[in-house]
Design an enzyme around this catalytic site. Structure first.
Site, PDB file in Angstrom:
ATOM      1  N   SER A 198      18.838  -4.045  -4.750  1.00 17.73           N
ATOM      2  CA  SER A 198      18.882  -5.250  -3.913  1.00 17.73           C
ATOM      3  C   SER A 198      18.003  -6.373  -4.454  1.00 17.73           C
ATOM      4  CB  SER A 198      18.516  -4.885  -2.483  1.00 17.73           C
ATOM      5  OG  SER A 198      18.729  -5.979  -1.639  1.00 17.73           O
ATOM      6  N   HIS A 199      17.010  -6.789  -3.677  1.00 19.48           N
ATOM      7  CA  HIS A 199      16.176  -7.938  -4.030  1.00 19.48           C
ATOM      8  C   HIS A 199      14.952  -7.537  -4.838  1.00 19.48           C
ATOM      9  CE1 HIS A 199      15.275  -5.994  -0.288  1.00 19.48           C
ATOM     10  NE2 HIS A 199      14.005  -6.243  -0.522  1.00 19.48           N
TER      11      HIS A 199
ATOM     12  N   ASP B  81      20.596 -12.831  -3.044  1.00 18.11           N
ATOM     13  CA  ASP B  81      19.652 -11.926  -3.697  1.00 18.11           C
ATOM     14  C   ASP B  81      20.293 -11.156  -4.853  1.00 18.11           C
ATOM     15  OD1 ASP B  81      21.243 -10.209  -2.228  1.00 18.11           O
ATOM     16  OD2 ASP B  81      19.610  -8.787  -1.874  1.00 18.11           O
TER      17      ASP B  81
ATOM     18  N   ASP C 199      21.765  -8.284  -5.345  1.00 21.21           N
ATOM     19  CA  ASP C 199      23.092  -7.674  -5.221  1.00 21.21           C
ATOM     20  C   ASP C 199      24.035  -8.479  -4.338  1.00 21.21           C
ATOM     21  OD1 ASP C 199      21.550  -7.036  -2.976  1.00 21.21           O
ATOM     22  OD2 ASP C 199      22.757  -5.254  -2.550  1.00 21.21           O
TER      23      ASP C 199
ATOM     24  N   ASP D 177      23.889  -9.577  -1.110  1.00 20.33           N
ATOM     25  CA  ASP D 177      24.134  -9.395   0.327  1.00 20.33           C
ATOM     26  C   ASP D 177      23.218 -10.236   1.217  1.00 20.33           C
ATOM     27  OD1 ASP D 177      21.909  -7.887  -0.212  1.00 20.33           O
ATOM     28  OD2 ASP D 177      22.656  -6.039   0.705  1.00 20.33           O
ATOM     29  N   ARG D 178      22.165 -10.807   0.646  1.00 22.22           N
ATOM     30  CA  ARG D 178      21.282 -11.653   1.470  1.00 22.22           C
ATOM     31  C   ARG D 178      21.597 -13.130   1.271  1.00 22.22           C
ATOM     32  NH1 ARG D 178      15.137  -9.226   1.584  1.00 22.22           N
ATOM     33  NH2 ARG D 178      15.727  -7.191   2.431  1.00 22.22           N
TER      34      ARG D 178
ATOM     35  N   LYS E  79      25.987  -6.567   4.700  1.00 20.02           N
ATOM     36  CA  LYS E  79      25.722  -7.982   4.898  1.00 20.02           C
ATOM     37  C   LYS E  79      26.278  -8.729   3.696  1.00 20.02           C
ATOM     38  CE  LYS E  79      20.962  -7.038   3.584  1.00 20.02           C
ATOM     39  NZ  LYS E  79      20.220  -5.943   4.202  1.00 20.02           N
TER      40      LYS E  79
HETATM   41  C1  G1P Z   1      14.096  -4.641   4.695  1.00 17.59           C
HETATM   42  C2  G1P Z   1      14.440  -5.561   5.826  1.00 17.59           C
HETATM   43  C3  G1P Z   1      15.623  -5.010   6.592  1.00 17.59           C
HETATM   44  C4  G1P Z   1      16.790  -4.788   5.636  1.00 17.59           C
HETATM   45  C5  G1P Z   1      16.351  -3.928   4.465  1.00 17.59           C
HETATM   46  C6  G1P Z   1      17.442  -3.803   3.408  1.00 17.59           C
HETATM   47  O1  G1P Z   1      13.753  -3.373   5.195  1.00 17.59           O
HETATM   48  O2  G1P Z   1      13.354  -5.755   6.700  1.00 17.59           O
HETATM   49  O3  G1P Z   1      15.977  -5.900   7.613  1.00 17.59           O
HETATM   50  O4  G1P Z   1      17.862  -4.173   6.285  1.00 17.59           O
HETATM   51  O5  G1P Z   1      15.200  -4.498   3.850  1.00 17.59           O
HETATM   52  O6  G1P Z   1      17.803  -5.039   2.892  1.00 17.59           O
HETATM   53  P1  G1P Z   1      12.250  -2.903   5.455  1.00 17.59           P
HETATM   54  O7  G1P Z   1      11.526  -3.046   4.133  1.00 17.59           O
HETATM   55  O8  G1P Z   1      11.675  -3.820   6.478  1.00 17.59           O
HETATM   56  O9  G1P Z   1      12.373  -1.494   5.942  1.00 17.59           O
HETATM   57 ZN    ZN Z   2      20.469  -7.051  -1.255  1.00 15.31          ZN
END
Ligand code: G1P
Ligand code: ZN
Length: 543
Positions: free
Chosen positions: A113-114, A277, A279, A281-282, A376
């Site tokens: 992801s990010h 981000d 991948d 999805d954000r 997302k």
């Molecule tokens: C974080 C975000 C959450 C999201 C997740 C995956 O998780 O807060 O909303 O779904 O990344 O992108 P957290 O690190 O808070 O568990």
């Molecule tokens: Zn992501």
């Protein structure tokens, strides 16, 4: 004859997927047999039918290509008849979800992801089921068990994998379909949004900047925004996916999308700014010198949903994660829509979406989505906003301010304390828990506490319950302080504090959130003793 081999492996007891799959340092994934062991466990537990199509792709980070080829070889060795892969091994997470829903029995998505990528960054792998959504916890628990018990995995030596050549290939009897990663997704977006209206908007001189952050949405945004919608060339910046995301942190927020933020808050700011981000999805949405909080964004999409063709028949309901501000609750109440509060993490929306109970959902962490996929979707949110701007013929700022004037404003901030020693973070949480019983009815920051609890979610679709989803202090006036430990960090513990208060208006709608929430923030620190217990004088990131 291609050779299917059983390769001996030692079990990996650490392969327990979290909420977003198995996410580890890249170097961990480079441990011999580590990836293969986990993939074998996934395939064993998935037990795909004999006519299955497996979708495979990832966000292009370091190791993506090699891992994609390994998975394809192992799919062939495990007798999976068909694999569909994005060209070059690339697929954004929402595009993968869409392809799974269209053609697949399940899919493997490669991404962290990010999180930063590269040899010193992170890598990740997760399985999505046939509905396009992340596999449920029962599945990932089975995978962890299997991964900790395997003694061998199956591998097929089929030579070079033609990842770059679009079309059908025969690999030892398995069909490999290499597809354009963007095409099906772009068609889906065209079916949901008023592309003609958005094209007219751009043709009229509307200026936009989209920061792909050197990550996967570059090709998607370039095709959709610049080619199909006629946005000026150069609208998409940092649009070529790089294995290390250019050394950056591909997270679309005010801290990490600094180039974009600087431009949108600068003298010759364009009308609209957005970022996605690693991948895809954000999303982050910016107007000219104006930031839209993700919580407000969800509420505004809900209030304006029928302006988009894909939602013109109205929406069934909405959902937000518990720490997300209650802005969307106000819209739901006014529109007489069901509104659900779920734990953090996209997977909890899946049942509600599958059951048709909700159409839109979102999280404060820059995640917004709908029933069009089961992840997302960053670019989807951006196109939805463009559709609303084109339809309302107002600036982003005007749209948000009118929204506040109508529904009131939920001031909101999140303070993150990253890489805190795990025992100190646990100590903070326990200290808050110990006070819960005595907090109700007392006064804090000039407000009366209604209740203090540990959020438990009861899934209205399958009746399952999820406990310990965050500590809440709820006030009579709708204000909230929430504490939770991150489930996605890879080093130490990340402590998140979410603070919210509601102003009905019309006075007090224009304050700076940190100012509006200052006394609640102080109260949140006093109750939790974060500074003394963690040795941190200030949060690492304030959003
Ligand atoms: C974080 C975000 C959450 C999201 C997740 C995956 O998780 O807060 O909303 O779904 O990344 O992108 P957290 O690190 O808070 O568990
Ligand atoms: Zn992501």
């Amino acid at each position: 004859m291609p050779l299917v081999r059983d390769v001996p492996t030692t079990p990996f007891p650490d392969q327990k997927p979290g909420t977003s799959g198995l996410r580890r340092r890249t170097t961990v994934f480079q441990t011999p047999h580590y990836l293969e062991n986990f993939v074998q466990a996934l395939l064993d537990v998935a037990a795909l039918p004999s006519d299955a199509t497996l979708i495979v792709g990832g966000d292009g980070r370091f190791l993506n290509r090699e891992a994609t080829a390994t998975i394809i070889r192992m799919a062939a060795a495990n007798g999976i008849p068909r694999v569909m892969v994005g060209q070059g091994g690339l697929l954004s997470t929402p595009a993968a979800s869409h392809l799974i829903r269209l053609h697949g029995s399940g899919g493997i998505i490669l991404s962290a992801s990010h999180n930063p990528g590269g040899p010193d960054g992170d890598f990740g792998i997760k399985y999505n089921a046939g509905n396009g959504g992340p596999a449920p916890e029962s599945f990932t628990n089975e995978v962890a068990k299997r991964a900790a018990a395997l003694t061998s995995y199956r591998m097929c030596d089929v030579g070079e994998i033609p990842l770059d050549t679009i079309g059908e290939h025969d690999l030892a009897g398995m069909t490999l379909m290499v597809v354009d990663p963007v095409a099906a997704y772009a068609t889906l977006m065209e079916s949901l949004f008023d592309f003609a209206a958005i094209r007219t908007l751009f043709a009229g001189g509307f200026r936009m900047r989209f920061d792909a952050m050197h990550a996967i949405t570059g090709p998607y945004a370039t095709e959709i925004l610049e080619r199909r919608l006629g946005a000026a060339a150069g609208t998409v910046i940092n649009g070529t996916p790089l294995p290390d995301f250019g050394g950056g942190h591909p997270d679309p927020n005010l801290t990490y999308a600094h180039d974009l933020v600087e431009e949108l808050f600068g003298a010759s700011a364009p009308d609209f700014g957005a970022a996605s981000d690693g991948d895809g999805d954000r999303n982050m949405i910016l107007g000219q010198r104006f930031f839209v909080t993700p919580s407000d964004s969800l509420a505004i999409l809900a209030a304006n949903a029928t302006r988009a063709p894909g939602y013109s028949m109205g929406i069934a309901g909405v959902a937000r994660s518990m720490p997300t501000s209650a802005a969307v609750d106000r819209v739901a109440a006014a529109m007489h829509l069901p509104c659900f509060e779920t734990p953090t993490g996209w997977k909890f929306f899946g049942n509600l979406l599958d059951a048709g109970r909700i159409t839109l959902c979102g999280e404060e962490s820059f995640g917004t989505g709908s029933n069009h996929v089961r992840e997302k979707d960053g670019l989807w949110a951006v196109l939805f906003w463009l559709n609303i701007v084109a339809s309302r013929k107002q600036s982003v700022q005007q749209i948000v301010q009118e929204h506040w004037a109508t529904f009131g404003r939920n001031y909101y901030t999140r303070h993150d304390y990253e890489e805190v020693p795990s025992d100190a973070a646990a100590g903070v949480m326990q200290h808050i828990r110990d006070q819960q019983a005595s907090l109700a009815g007392t006064t804090l920051a000039g407000r009366t506490i209604r209740s203090a609890d540990d959020f438990t979610y009861l899934d209205p679709v399958d009746g399952s319950s999820s406990a310990n989803q965050g500590l809440r202090i709820l006030f009579d006036d709708g204000s909230r302080i929430i504490y939770r430990l991150s489930g996605t960090g890879t080093a130490g513990a990340t402590l998140r504090v979410y603070i919210e208060s509601y102003v009905a208006g019309p006075d007090g709608l224009e304050l700076d959130p940190q100012h509006a929430l200052a006394n609640l923030v102080q109260a949140a620190l006093a109750v939790s003793e974060i500074p003394s217990r963690t040795g941190r004088a200030a949060p690492t990131v304030i959003t």
